[in-house]
Motif scaffolding. Structure first.
Motif, PDB file in Angstrom:
ATOM      1  N   GLY A 276       0.813  -1.370  -0.030  1.00 16.58           N
ATOM      2  CA  GLY A 276      -0.048   0.032   0.085  1.00 16.58           C
ATOM      3  C   GLY A 276       0.941   1.101  -0.087  1.00 16.58           C
ATOM      4  N   TYR A 277       1.828   1.250   0.984  1.00 11.60           N
ATOM      5  CA  TYR A 277       2.785   2.441   0.630  1.00 11.60           C
ATOM      6  C   TYR A 277       3.758   2.573  -0.383  1.00 11.60           C
ATOM      7  N   ARG A 278       3.889   1.342  -1.169  1.00 11.17           N
ATOM      8  CA  ARG A 278       4.517   1.617  -2.487  1.00 11.17           C
ATOM      9  C   ARG A 278       3.638   2.197  -3.477  1.00 11.17           C
ATOM     10  N   GLU A 279       2.352   1.965  -3.442  1.00  7.55           N
ATOM     11  CA  GLU A 279       1.415   2.524  -4.569  1.00  7.55           C
ATOM     12  C   GLU A 279       1.355   3.746  -4.204  1.00  7.55           C
ATOM     13  N   LEU A 280       1.159   4.459  -3.009  1.00 11.96           N
ATOM     14  CA  LEU A 280       0.997   5.828  -2.674  1.00 11.96           C
ATOM     15  C   LEU A 280       2.208   6.615  -2.779  1.00 11.96           C
ATOM     16  N   ILE A 281       3.382   5.874  -2.970  1.00 14.28           N
ATOM     17  CA  ILE A 281       4.670   6.554  -3.042  1.00 14.28           C
ATOM     18  C   ILE A 281       4.774   6.765  -4.742  1.00 14.28           C
TER      19      ILE A 281
END
Length: 338
Positions: free
Chosen positions: A62-67
């Motif tokens: 999830g964090y990777r997508e938001l980044i």
């Protein structure tokens, strides 16, 4: 006061949401509702796992997508922070290509269409120049969610590409070895060229000589030159390598092999002037297929990777964010010219 954790948890009531989608949209909703603002720290992965009960991979993904969408940024040893209040920020892709010619255009058109309207693409051209390549990489690194790059065969290339995060990098078109695991969807030149020439050997040997046009120091893949030399030696084909085609020099009994489209047009023009028939009086073989080669001169025999397919597959790799290591097959397309 409502917390980030509550904004994520309230989306459990949306049955169509996976935990990944719940996490991403929950963070976005928290930003939209000013629960957290640009520049403020987000909860750590361990805290989120404890509060939400989510798997570590779900939170990290999830964090990777938001980044990648430019909404969140990761600061070394400090954690995750809100990078942008504009949660409609789209995925930004840097596409670094050699140049736009007909087959690269096939790649781009299908790449663009497959990504869809919500992905932003900035296109850069390095023209096979290592100085331009280095300048552009320095200019774009750290500014995009994904880097899609056609590399240059050069001693500096490996070092330059190693500067990019491997999880945001996809190599396409030509393959260059790098350290560690990385994503690529490329074509192969050496073995495929030899295989194609061997398949055409009986037809080629009906002619007196095979001429290959290659300018030393050009962008032509060196693997093709190596395979041509090996093929003509192994199959005892009378052959020459010339720098370029001289207008008016077409001769009956020759097979002309070129990677340069302009040379094909010159050869065909001279065939018409001298009343020579491609496929009968002379042979023509070209690398990289395109629509015009189906028609011109009664059809030009080519061998080529499918650049339309490559564009689609690279776009899918961008969207799915999954590991991919694939070589697009090279196929012979026989037409009247050989």
């Amino acid at each position: 006061m409502i917390t980030i954790f509550e904004k994520i948890q309230e989306l459990e009531e949306v049955p169509s949401f996976s935990k990944h989608e719940q996490f991403v949209q929950g963070i976005i909703n928290a930003i939209d509702e000013r629960i957290i603002s640009k520049g403020e720290a987000l909860p750590s992965i361990n805290v989120l796992i404890k509060e939400l009960g989510f798997a570590r991979e779900t939170v990290m993904k999830g964090y990777r997508e938001l980044i990648s969408r430019g909404i969140v940024e990761s600061k070394n040893r400090l954690g995750y922070f809100v990078a942008n209040d504009d949660t409609e920020q789209t995925l930004k892709v840097a596409l670094l290509m050699y140049l736009i010619d007909s087959f690269q255009e096939q790649f781009y058109r299908n790449f663009r269409n497959e990504l869809g309207p919500n992905v932003h693409i900035d296109v850069f051209f390095h023209h096979g120049n290592i100085t331009m390549f280095e300048t552009m990489l320095n200019m774009i690194k750290g500014k995009y969610g994904v880097y899609v790059i056609s590399p240059i065969p050069h001693p500096k290339t490996k070092h330059l590409l190693d500067m990019l995060p491997s999880n945001k990098f996809i190599m396409f078109d030509r393959y260059e070895p790098l350290k560690g695991e990385f994503n690529y969807i490329t074509q192969e030149f050496e073995q495929s060229t030899y295989r194609i020439l061997a398949e055409l050997a009986d037809t080629i040997k009906k002619f007196d000589e095979m001429i290959f046009f290659h300018v030393p120091g050009s962008l032509d893949p060196v693997e093709i030159i190596k395979s041509f030399k090996k093929f003509t030696k192994d199959f005892k084909v009378n052959a020459r390598i010339l720098n370029e085609y001289e207008p008016g020099s077409v001769e009956k009994g020759k097979v002309y092999f070129t990677l340069n489209n302009s040379e094909i047009w010159k050869i065909l023009k001279d065939c018409e002037a001298k009343q020579l028939q491609p496929g009968k009086d002379i042979g023509i073989l070209s690398h990289n297929d395109e629509v015009v080669k189906e028609i011109i001169g009664g059809g030009i025999t080519t061998y080529s990777a499918d650049f339309s397919l490559m564009g689609i597959k690279v776009a899918q790799a961008v969207l799915k964010k999954e590991k991919v290591q694939e070589t697009i097959p090279t196929v012979l397309i026989r037409r009247k010219s050989l």
